[in-house]
Motif scaffolding. Structure first.
Motif, PDB file in Angstrom:
ATOM      1  N   PRO A 271       0.667   9.455  -1.992  1.00 22.61           N
ATOM      2  CA  PRO A 271      -0.011  10.039  -3.159  1.00 22.61           C
ATOM      3  C   PRO A 271       0.713   9.772  -4.471  1.00 22.61           C
ATOM      4  O   PRO A 271       0.089   9.800  -5.535  1.00 22.61           O
ATOM      5  CB  PRO A 271      -0.027  11.531  -2.826  1.00 22.61           C
ATOM      6  CG  PRO A 271      -0.032  11.583  -1.337  1.00 22.61           C
ATOM      7  CD  PRO A 271       0.851  10.443  -0.912  1.00 22.61           C
ATOM      8  N   ALA A 272       2.028   9.507  -4.414  1.00 23.74           N
ATOM      9  CA  ALA A 272       2.795   9.237  -5.634  1.00 23.74           C
ATOM     10  C   ALA A 272       2.770   7.762  -6.020  1.00 23.74           C
ATOM     11  O   ALA A 272       3.171   7.414  -7.133  1.00 23.74           O
ATOM     12  CB  ALA A 272       4.239   9.683  -5.445  1.00 23.74           C
ATOM     13  N   GLY A 273       2.325   6.885  -5.129  1.00 25.64           N
ATOM     14  CA  GLY A 273       2.326   5.465  -5.395  1.00 25.64           C
ATOM     15  C   GLY A 273       2.911   4.680  -4.241  1.00 25.64           C
ATOM     16  O   GLY A 273       3.235   5.235  -3.184  1.00 25.64           O
ATOM     17  N   GLU A 274       3.068   3.384  -4.443  1.00 26.35           N
ATOM     18  CA  GLU A 274       3.564   2.489  -3.393  1.00 26.35           C
ATOM     19  C   GLU A 274       5.073   2.611  -3.233  1.00 26.35           C
ATOM     20  O   GLU A 274       5.817   2.516  -4.205  1.00 26.35           O
ATOM     21  CB  GLU A 274       3.189   1.050  -3.717  1.00 26.35           C
ATOM     22  CG  GLU A 274       3.625   0.037  -2.670  1.00 26.35           C
ATOM     23  CD  GLU A 274       3.239  -1.377  -3.025  1.00 26.35           C
ATOM     24  OE1 GLU A 274       2.019  -1.641  -3.163  1.00 26.35           O
ATOM     25  OE2 GLU A 274       4.153  -2.213  -3.201  1.00 26.35           O
ATOM     26  N   VAL A 275       5.509   2.803  -1.995  1.00 26.24           N
ATOM     27  CA  VAL A 275       6.927   2.906  -1.663  1.00 26.24           C
ATOM     28  C   VAL A 275       7.232   1.867  -0.593  1.00 26.24           C
ATOM     29  O   VAL A 275       6.669   1.918   0.502  1.00 26.24           O
ATOM     30  CB  VAL A 275       7.288   4.318  -1.163  1.00 26.24           C
ATOM     31  CG1 VAL A 275       8.745   4.374  -0.703  1.00 26.24           C
ATOM     32  CG2 VAL A 275       7.026   5.357  -2.249  1.00 26.24           C
ATOM     33  N   GLY A 276       8.103   0.923  -0.910  1.00 26.33           N
ATOM     34  CA  GLY A 276       8.520  -0.063   0.073  1.00 26.33           C
ATOM     35  C   GLY A 276       9.657   0.467   0.917  1.00 26.33           C
ATOM     36  O   GLY A 276      10.519   1.211   0.433  1.00 26.33           O
ATOM     37  N   VAL A 277       9.671   0.101   2.198  1.00 22.67           N
ATOM     38  CA  VAL A 277      10.730   0.534   3.109  1.00 22.67           C
ATOM     39  C   VAL A 277      11.176  -0.671   3.935  1.00 22.67           C
ATOM     40  O   VAL A 277      10.338  -1.408   4.459  1.00 22.67           O
ATOM     41  CB  VAL A 277      10.274   1.664   4.050  1.00 22.67           C
ATOM     42  CG1 VAL A 277      11.468   2.245   4.797  1.00 22.67           C
ATOM     43  CG2 VAL A 277       9.531   2.758   3.301  1.00 22.67           C
ATOM     44  N   VAL A 278      12.487  -0.840   4.034  1.00 20.04           N
ATOM     45  CA  VAL A 278      13.067  -1.895   4.880  1.00 20.04           C
ATOM     46  C   VAL A 278      13.923  -1.225   5.942  1.00 20.04           C
ATOM     47  O   VAL A 278      14.764  -0.372   5.631  1.00 20.04           O
ATOM     48  CB  VAL A 278      13.917  -2.871   4.057  1.00 20.04           C
ATOM     49  CG1 VAL A 278      14.576  -3.901   4.968  1.00 20.04           C
ATOM     50  CG2 VAL A 278      13.072  -3.565   3.004  1.00 20.04           C
TER      51      VAL A 278
END
Length: 290
Positions: A100-107
């Motif tokens: 809901p806050a936006g795009e979050v990338g995770v590695v």
């Protein structure tokens, strides 16, 4: 239940490599068919500060986060827990969480000791002034005085997916002696849309201790708060409190018996997301919604 397949509910603790540390989170890796009301009911039944609900779309996920009381826009420790849980089942790599806050990338990556480490990159952070009235009311609710504050780190409100007032204690003893008015702080935070109150003490140039009261979620204190750590990284950069690029360590949870370690990467550039890195470990066998 609108879906015929009952969701599997995982329980992980994030920002710790052992079950007795870090911040527990519920994780549902396949939440297809669940309504918001059902997600809230599951989060309340799990009882942790947050539960993450993922709807997979290849290597992207629609993600929602619920405390036992309400939906929150972003949760760092549940993101780390979810990414580790996914990597343990499908292998490490890059994921994208549409929150809901936006795009979050995770590695995610496997390390030599057998654990999986995850690094999230937050949305672009923001920091705003803390209004004088809010500052006064916040100090009263915390039972702090102006003399308890570190003048080198002025109070602000910071965001990296969720809003957190940031107050720096002048001493470790002040941070350690957390005894606040739960109802007063809850009312103020509800009125302002703040998720946790991020209380910090600077031990050294790149080492901080933190505590996070979380009364809006029905939790007295959050043991390890990834969203607040990301917001704090933005606060440090925007205020010129650290030379960037930098990596800082946030130690949280020790005062409540659940020590955790959050690594916060702060890149150059005001619009660059903040990186938060940690491990996660399963707490108990998975269950299914009854």
């Amino acid at each position: 239940m609108t879906n015929t397949k009952l969701p599997q509910i995982l329980r992980y603790t994030a920002f710790s490599a052992t079950p007795d540390g870090g911040n527990p989170a519920g994780v549902v890796l396949d939440a297809r068919g669940l309504t918001a009301e059902q997600m809230l009911a599951i989060a309340a039944d799990v009882g942790f500060s947050e539960t993450a609900f993922l709807v997979p779309r290849g290597d992207r996920f629609d993600v929602r986060y619920f405390s036992p009381r309400a939906e929150v826009s972003f949760c760092g420790h549940a993101t780390i827990a979810s990414a580790v849980a996914w990597a343990e089942r499908h292998g490490p790599g890059r994921l994208t969480f549409d929150t809901p806050a936006g795009e979050v990338g995770v590695v995610t990556r496997a390390v030599d000791d057998g654990t999986v480490r995850a690094t999230l990159t937050s949305v672009a952070p923001r920091t705003v002034e803390l209004a004088d009235d809010d500052r006064r009311d916040l100090l009263v609710a915390l039972r702090w005085s102006e003399s308890d504050l570190d003048p080198a780190l002025p109070p602000r409100v910071a965001w990296a997916g969720a809003w957190h007032p940031v107050l720096a204690a002048a001493t470790r003893d002040r941070l350690r002696a957390l005894d606040y008015d739960f109802d007063a702080l809850a009312a103020l935070m509800d009125a302002r849309g703040w998720t946790t109150t991020h209380l910090v003490w600077r031990e050294g140039p790149s080492t901080f201790h933190a505590r996070d009261p979380f009364p809006p979620g029905g939790v007295v204190e959050d043991p390890a708060t990834g969203a607040a750590a990301a917001a704090f990284g933005g606060y440090l950069r925007e205020g010129g409190h650290i030379e960037v690029p930098a990596t800082v360590t946030v130690l949280q949870g020790a005062d409540m018996g659940r020590p955790g370690v959050l690594e916060v990467g702060i890149p150059v550039g005001s619009s660059s997301g903040i990186e938060v890195t940690g491990t996660a470990v399963a707490l108990e066998p998975a269950s299914r919604l009854r």
